[in-house]
Design an enzyme around this catalytic site. Structure first.
Site, short mmCIF file in Angstrom:
data_model
loop_
_atom_site.label_atom_id
_atom_site.label_comp_id
_atom_site.label_asym_id
_atom_site.label_seq_id
_atom_site.Cartn_x
_atom_site.Cartn_y
_atom_site.Cartn_z
N THR A 19 41.50 47.67 33.29
CA THR A 19 41.08 46.34 33.75
C THR A 19 42.23 45.62 34.45
O THR A 19 42.13 44.44 34.76
CB THR A 19 40.59 45.48 32.57
OG1 THR A 19 41.64 45.45 31.59
CG2 THR A 19 39.34 46.04 31.93
N ALA A 259 50.00 39.34 28.98
CA ALA A 259 48.63 39.63 29.37
C ALA A 259 48.62 39.96 30.85
O ALA A 259 49.66 39.94 31.51
CB ALA A 259 47.74 38.43 29.07
N LYS A 260 47.42 40.24 31.33
CA LYS A 260 47.31 40.63 32.73
C LYS A 260 47.83 39.54 33.67
O LYS A 260 48.23 39.81 34.79
CB LYS A 260 45.85 40.96 33.07
CG LYS A 260 45.21 41.96 32.10
CD LYS A 260 45.20 43.39 32.61
CE LYS A 260 45.30 44.44 31.52
NZ LYS A 260 44.11 44.88 30.89
N ARG A 261 47.83 38.28 33.20
CA ARG A 261 48.30 37.21 34.07
C ARG A 261 49.81 37.29 34.34
O ARG A 261 50.31 36.67 35.26
CB ARG A 261 47.98 35.83 33.46
CG ARG A 261 48.72 35.55 32.18
CD ARG A 261 48.50 34.14 31.64
NE ARG A 261 49.17 33.99 30.36
CZ ARG A 261 48.64 34.29 29.19
NH1 ARG A 261 47.40 34.74 29.12
NH2 ARG A 261 49.32 34.15 28.07
N HIS A 262 50.53 38.06 33.52
CA HIS A 262 51.97 38.18 33.72
C HIS A 262 52.27 39.26 34.76
O HIS A 262 52.89 40.28 34.47
CB HIS A 262 52.67 38.55 32.40
CG HIS A 262 52.65 37.45 31.40
ND1 HIS A 262 51.60 37.27 30.53
CD2 HIS A 262 53.54 36.47 31.14
CE1 HIS A 262 51.86 36.23 29.75
NE2 HIS A 262 53.01 35.72 30.10
#
Ligand code: GLU
Length: 285
Positions: A19, A259-262
């Site tokens: 993802t 998280a993916k936001r990083h």
């Protein structure tokens, strides 16, 4: 109840969800999985957990494999190299999940539930904190809902596993030590079959760890409570459970878990900036 140490050859797994790109936290966990498999002279399996609908994308699968190889991680079985326990992509294993679900249903471990997330939140007396899902208040437990019932959003009912309220489940964890979680307190009846007619993560994970003969699960500490859920599923299905090793989560400067936001901490970006795998691995001791 608890998980027992397993005998026989060590088999570990890397189970990324495609993802997004791998970040430093994944890298450290997968590195830990790798050295544990190596130390035990065992095998490592790459399993792609792609049941999360449109969020999963094929380019992430290729990107994750590339990032892992860059890091120096190798696996002996997986979608790209094959093996005796394939297929290694969850969306190709649906009949195995269905068979396990049918077994749970035949044994009376599951019930249909039409509650929406909002219903669950509204029925709780106290707000819940953290990323664990709220403890399901049991609204549909004894309602005998016809599984064909459609909920107002036109989604079909989900199926929940009935947890043995009050029972202590001990996760014998090779990393964190023994951890005890209480069914009905630390976690409630959880979804095993979703409204879109697919297995939940909990069920798919247990079915795969069983059928792939996994002896030790190495993953992030955010899944510790899930280990207790999964131990109950192993027992209900009559299967031996694996060992567990949950790794501490990596946090950012604000104390939030990666998280993916990083994006800046994705292996991709770090690589572009000239970071070498050895620079990362050295820091993990
Ligand atoms: N696919 C899950 C994730 O990427 C990991 C599940 C597991 O290791 O059991 O978070």
């Amino acid at each position: 109840m608890s998980n027992a140490p397993t005998a026989g050859g060590y088999r570990g797994r890397l189970a990324p969800s495609p993802t997004g790109w791998l970040h430093l936290g994944h890298a450290r966990t997968f590195w830990t999985a790798t050295w544990r498999a190596m130390n035990h002279g065992g095998a490592l399996v790459l399993r792609v957990e792609d049941l999360d609908g449109p969020r999963c994308r094929p380019e992430f699968v290729a990107g994750i494999e590339e990032d892992l190889r860059w890091l120096g991680i190798r696996w002996q079985e997986g979608p790209d190299v094959g093996g005796d326990f394939g297929p290694y992509v969850q969306s190709q294993r649906l009949s195995l999940y269905r068979a396990a679900f049918d077994r749970l249903r035949a044994r009376g471990h599951v019930y249909a539930c039409t509650c929406s997330r909002r219903d669950v939140a509204a029925a709780l007396s106290a707000p819940h904190a953290g990323d664990e899902e709220p403890v399901y208040p049991g609204t549909c437990r004894d309602r005998g809902i016809d599984p064909g019932t459609r909920v107002p959003t036109a989604r079909a009912a989900v199926w929940r596993f009935r947890v043995p309220d009050g029972e202590s489940v001990m996760v014998r964890d090779a990393g964190m030590g023994d951890q005890t979680l209480v069914a009905g307190v630390d976690f409630g009846d959880f979804v095993v079959w979703r409204g879109d007619d697919l297995p939940s993560y909990q069920l798919a994970c247990v079915v795969d760890d069983h059928h792939m003969d996994i002896t030790e699960v190495v993953r992030g500490a955010d899944l510790l409570v899930s280990a207790a859920r999964q131990l109950l599923l192993f027992r209900a299905l009559g299967w031996e459970s694996p060992g567990y090793f949950h790794c501490p989560l990596m946090l950012d400067e604000a104390g939030r878990r990666l998280a993916k936001r990083h994006d800046a901490l994705s292996l991709r970006r770090l690589r572009e900036q000239g970071v070498e795998p050895a620079d990362l691995i050295r820091g993990w001791g």
